[in-house]
Design an enzyme around this catalytic site. Structure first.
Site, short mmCIF file in Angstrom:
data_model
loop_
_atom_site.label_atom_id
_atom_site.label_comp_id
_atom_site.label_asym_id
_atom_site.label_seq_id
_atom_site.Cartn_x
_atom_site.Cartn_y
_atom_site.Cartn_z
N TYR A 32 -43.14 1.28 6.15
CA TYR A 32 -42.07 2.22 6.53
C TYR A 32 -42.66 3.60 6.72
O TYR A 32 -43.35 4.13 5.85
CB TYR A 32 -41.03 2.24 5.40
CG TYR A 32 -39.79 3.05 5.69
CD1 TYR A 32 -39.08 2.88 6.87
CD2 TYR A 32 -39.32 3.97 4.76
CE1 TYR A 32 -37.93 3.61 7.12
CE2 TYR A 32 -38.17 4.71 5.00
CZ TYR A 32 -37.48 4.52 6.19
OH TYR A 32 -36.34 5.24 6.42
N GLN A 81 2.37 -11.02 1.88
CA GLN A 81 3.60 -10.83 1.10
C GLN A 81 3.87 -9.33 1.10
O GLN A 81 3.13 -8.57 0.46
CB GLN A 81 3.41 -11.36 -0.33
CG GLN A 81 4.68 -11.31 -1.16
CD GLN A 81 4.41 -11.57 -2.64
OE1 GLN A 81 3.27 -11.52 -3.11
NE2 GLN A 81 5.46 -11.84 -3.39
N ASP A 110 -7.22 -15.97 -9.32
CA ASP A 110 -8.01 -15.31 -10.38
C ASP A 110 -8.45 -16.27 -11.48
O ASP A 110 -8.68 -15.87 -12.61
CB ASP A 110 -7.21 -14.15 -10.98
CG ASP A 110 -5.93 -14.61 -11.67
OD1 ASP A 110 -5.61 -15.81 -11.59
OD2 ASP A 110 -5.27 -13.76 -12.29
N ASN A 117 -7.87 -10.97 -16.02
CA ASN A 117 -7.00 -9.81 -15.86
C ASN A 117 -7.67 -8.49 -16.17
O ASN A 117 -7.16 -7.43 -15.85
CB ASN A 117 -5.76 -9.96 -16.75
CG ASN A 117 -4.89 -11.10 -16.27
OD1 ASN A 117 -4.40 -11.09 -15.15
ND2 ASN A 117 -4.74 -12.10 -17.10
N ARG A 148 -4.89 -4.17 -14.40
CA ARG A 148 -5.72 -4.02 -15.62
C ARG A 148 -7.22 -4.02 -15.34
O ARG A 148 -8.02 -3.72 -16.21
CB ARG A 148 -5.36 -5.13 -16.61
CG ARG A 148 -4.09 -4.83 -17.37
CD ARG A 148 -3.66 -6.00 -18.23
NE ARG A 148 -3.09 -7.08 -17.43
CZ ARG A 148 -2.86 -8.30 -17.89
NH1 ARG A 148 -3.17 -8.63 -19.13
NH2 ARG A 148 -2.32 -9.22 -17.11
N LYS A 175 -40.77 -8.56 0.06
CA LYS A 175 -39.52 -8.44 0.84
C LYS A 175 -39.77 -8.87 2.27
O LYS A 175 -40.77 -8.44 2.87
CB LYS A 175 -39.03 -6.99 0.82
CG LYS A 175 -37.71 -6.79 1.52
CD LYS A 175 -37.63 -5.53 2.36
CE LYS A 175 -38.40 -5.62 3.65
NZ LYS A 175 -38.14 -4.54 4.61
C1 UD1 Z 1 2.22 -16.25 -14.29
C2 UD1 Z 1 3.29 -17.24 -14.70
C3 UD1 Z 1 3.10 -17.61 -16.16
C4 UD1 Z 1 1.72 -18.16 -16.38
C5 UD1 Z 1 0.66 -17.21 -15.84
C6 UD1 Z 1 -0.68 -17.90 -15.84
C7 UD1 Z 1 5.24 -16.77 -13.34
C8 UD1 Z 1 6.57 -16.14 -13.27
N1 UD1 Z 1 4.58 -16.65 -14.47
O1 UD1 Z 1 2.43 -15.09 -15.06
O2 UD1 Z 1 4.06 -18.56 -16.56
O3 UD1 Z 1 1.50 -18.43 -17.76
O4 UD1 Z 1 0.95 -16.83 -14.49
O5 UD1 Z 1 -1.70 -17.02 -15.51
O6 UD1 Z 1 4.82 -17.40 -12.38
N2 UD1 Z 1 1.20 -12.90 -7.34
C9 UD1 Z 1 1.48 -12.68 -6.00
N3 UD1 Z 1 2.63 -12.02 -5.67
C10 UD1 Z 1 3.51 -11.58 -6.59
C11 UD1 Z 1 3.21 -11.79 -7.96
C12 UD1 Z 1 2.06 -12.46 -8.30
O7 UD1 Z 1 0.70 -13.09 -5.13
O8 UD1 Z 1 4.51 -10.99 -6.20
C13 UD1 Z 1 -0.01 -13.62 -7.70
C14 UD1 Z 1 -1.00 -12.79 -8.47
O9 UD1 Z 1 -1.94 -12.17 -7.60
C15 UD1 Z 1 -1.67 -13.83 -9.35
C16 UD1 Z 1 -0.60 -14.87 -9.56
O10 UD1 Z 1 0.35 -14.68 -8.54
O11 UD1 Z 1 -2.76 -14.43 -8.70
C17 UD1 Z 1 0.06 -14.77 -10.91
O12 UD1 Z 1 0.67 -13.50 -11.02
P1 UD1 Z 1 0.70 -12.69 -12.37
O13 UD1 Z 1 1.46 -11.44 -12.18
O14 UD1 Z 1 -0.66 -12.63 -12.94
O15 UD1 Z 1 1.59 -13.68 -13.23
P2 UD1 Z 1 1.75 -13.65 -14.77
O16 UD1 Z 1 2.72 -12.60 -15.12
O17 UD1 Z 1 0.44 -13.64 -15.39
#
Ligand code: UD1
Ligand code: MG
Length: 451
Positions: free
Chosen positions: A371, A74, A105, A228, A18, A335
């Site tokens: 310069y 990952q 984030d 986000n 997003r 500068k």
């Molecule tokens: C997640 C939580 C949700 C919570 C929210 C808070 C889960 C299943 N859900 O949802 O309950 O309210 O965060 O912001 O945990 N990431 C990875 N690898 C992945 C997926 C995600 O590193 O495969 C990281 C993302 O970069 C991010 C964080 O995990 O920093 C959260 O991932 P995101 O997809 O934003 O989770 P939400 O769906 O928002």
């Protein structure tokens, strides 16, 4: 009893779709610092034994920004639970009994809230503690289901029935867990849910199924909000600026119009610094005690020494060092230059790659010509030297201590100490010529009008 050692795992492998950006989400800056650095700095205040950042393949820039934290890759983004498991090999061999999991984030999250989460888990003898929040719009957040003071489950919004969606307590995405319990439970997490992902959040229900205590610890939503979108990034920036302004004022800085002054996370300000309206501090600025900044200034990588007065409308770029009690005035750009103690450059100047001695006076409109289109060259101006207005100093060039450069000069050769250097055509004066010119032109105009 020895203090327990904990490791921090920061999840940052998500795509951040997003943001609509070529740049990984966690590298977008807040107060001129990548958001993941804010998270890592907050974690660092608690002294983790290890910190691992989970990234996706190709996110070398995130790995670089995360240094000295270790990085785990990952390979596929199969969910938050899968991401935590990807960090496990990086923790091998370390004596870790507790794991803190966060997202990359959430730049506003503080060390205090994280510390409280760790402390509460131990105090309440829980296997897992999860940070909760009550956002005004719970939207897509996971809902935290509590019963009798225990956190029973976290249900993702996409999997939730309407009555679950009505629960106001949401998962902020920060977990503290006993290490062996975490790894055991993660091995049991599956992908049978609306998103087909391995949910980290599932460990809550699994732990309760084993009778392990799990607790929710609430933190202000303003702190836990994740970024986000660009709009959320802007909101986080505004909140961070408020925090920085409040912090600087609490430490003895006067801001006459706080809401118009913008700081970088690393801005260092001394006591009794006064900052007028509309001033922007880019990264790497240090302002010492008693400095007065008169507003409408823009600084990056600048050092301003004790008692100096700067502005209004001054621009200080990287490597600018304004000496003690020196003055830099309106429309002056500096500068990679040092102004000595009590030196003055008060009006309309460009000073680049220059060393200016104490008490030297740089006249209005002075330009250091640093310069030539190919290389940058140095100008040296000695102590107490006086540079007349509208002079150009063509570098490399030295003006000795106590020397005077006449106004309007283009100085291309070194000037000795205490010498007077002038570079200008001799002045010519023709008595009465102005009046004669006027009369002649007026007559010509009148003759043309008659035709
Ligand atoms: C997640 C939580 C949700 C919570 C929210 C808070 C889960 C299943 N859900 O949802 O309950 O309210 O965060 O912001 O945990 N990431 C990875 N690898 C992945 C997926 C995600 O590193 O495969 C990281 C993302 O970069 C991010 C964080 O995990 O920093 C959260 O991932 P995101 O997809 O934003 O989770 P939400 O769906 O928002
Ligand atoms: Mg998601």
């Amino acid at each position: 009893m020895t203090a327990s050692a904990f490791a921090a795992i920061v999840l940052a492998a998500g795509k951040g779709t997003r943001m609509k950006s070529a740049r990984p989400k966690v590298l977008h800056p807040v107060a001129n610092r990548p958001m993941i650095r804010h998270v890592l700095d907050a974690v660092a205040t608690l002294g983790p034994a290890r910190t691992v950042v989970v990234v996706a393949p190709g996110m070398e820039a995130v790995a670089a920004a995360a240094s000295p934290a270790s990085v785990a890759i990952q390979e596929e983004q199969l969910g938050t639970g899968h991401a935590v498991m990807a960090a496990r090999p990086a923790l091998e061999g370390a004596a870790i009994d507790e794991i803190l999991i966060l997202c990359g984030d959430t730049p506003l999250l503080t060390g205090e809230s994280l510390g409280r989460l760790l402390a509460e888990r131990r105090r309440r003898k829980a296997g897992i503690a999860v940070l909760g929040m009550r956002p005004p719009e719970p939207g897509v957040y996971g809902r935290m289901i509590e019963r009798d003071g225990m956190l029973e489950a976290i249900v993702e919004a996409k999997d939730a029935a309407p009555e679950v969606l009505a629960v106001p307590l949401c998962n902020a995405g920060v977990f503290a867990a006993e290490a062996t319990l975490l790894w055991r439970l993660l091995a049991r997490v599956d992908r049978r849910n609306a998103q087909g992902e391995y949910y980290l959040t599932d460990i809550v229900g699994l732990a309760r199924g084993e009778g392990v205590p799990v607790v929710a610890v609430e933190a202000p939503h303003e702190e836990t909000a994740g970024i986000n979108s660009r709009a959320e990034l802007a909101a986080a920036e505004a909140a961070m600026q408020q925090r920085l302004r409040a912090r600087h004022m609490a430490a003895g800085v006067t801001l006459t119009a706080p809401e118009t002054v913008f700081f970088s996370a690393d801005t260092v300000l001394g006591r009794d610094v006064t900052i007028g309206p509309f001033t922007v501090f880019g990264p790497g600025c240090v302002v010492e005690d008693g400095v007065e900044i008169l507003g409408f200034c823009h600084f990056t990588g600048a050092v301003i020494r004790v008692g100096a007065i700067v502005g209004p409308y001054s621009r200080l770029r990287p490597g600018a060092e304004i000496g003690e009690d020196a003055h830099v005035g309106n429309f002056v750009e500096v500068k990679a230059s040092r102004l000595g103690k009590g030196a003055k450059a008060n009006h309309h100047s460009y000073i680049g790659d220059t060393e200016i001695g104490a008490k030297a006076n740089i006249g209005a409109g002075t330009i250091t010509v640093n310069y030539n289109g190919f290389t940058k060259e140095k100008t040296v101006i000695g102590e107490g030297a006086f540079i007349g207005s509208n002079s150009s100093l063509v570098a490399p060039v030295t003006v000795g201590a106590g020397a005077i450069v006449g106004a309007g000069s283009v100085i291309t050769r070194d000037v000795a100490a205490d010498a007077l250097a002038l570079e200008r055509a001799p002045q010519v004066e023709k008595p009465g010529a102005a009046r004669a010119f006027r009369e002649k032109r007026a007559a010509a105009k009148a003759a043309r009008a008659k035709k």
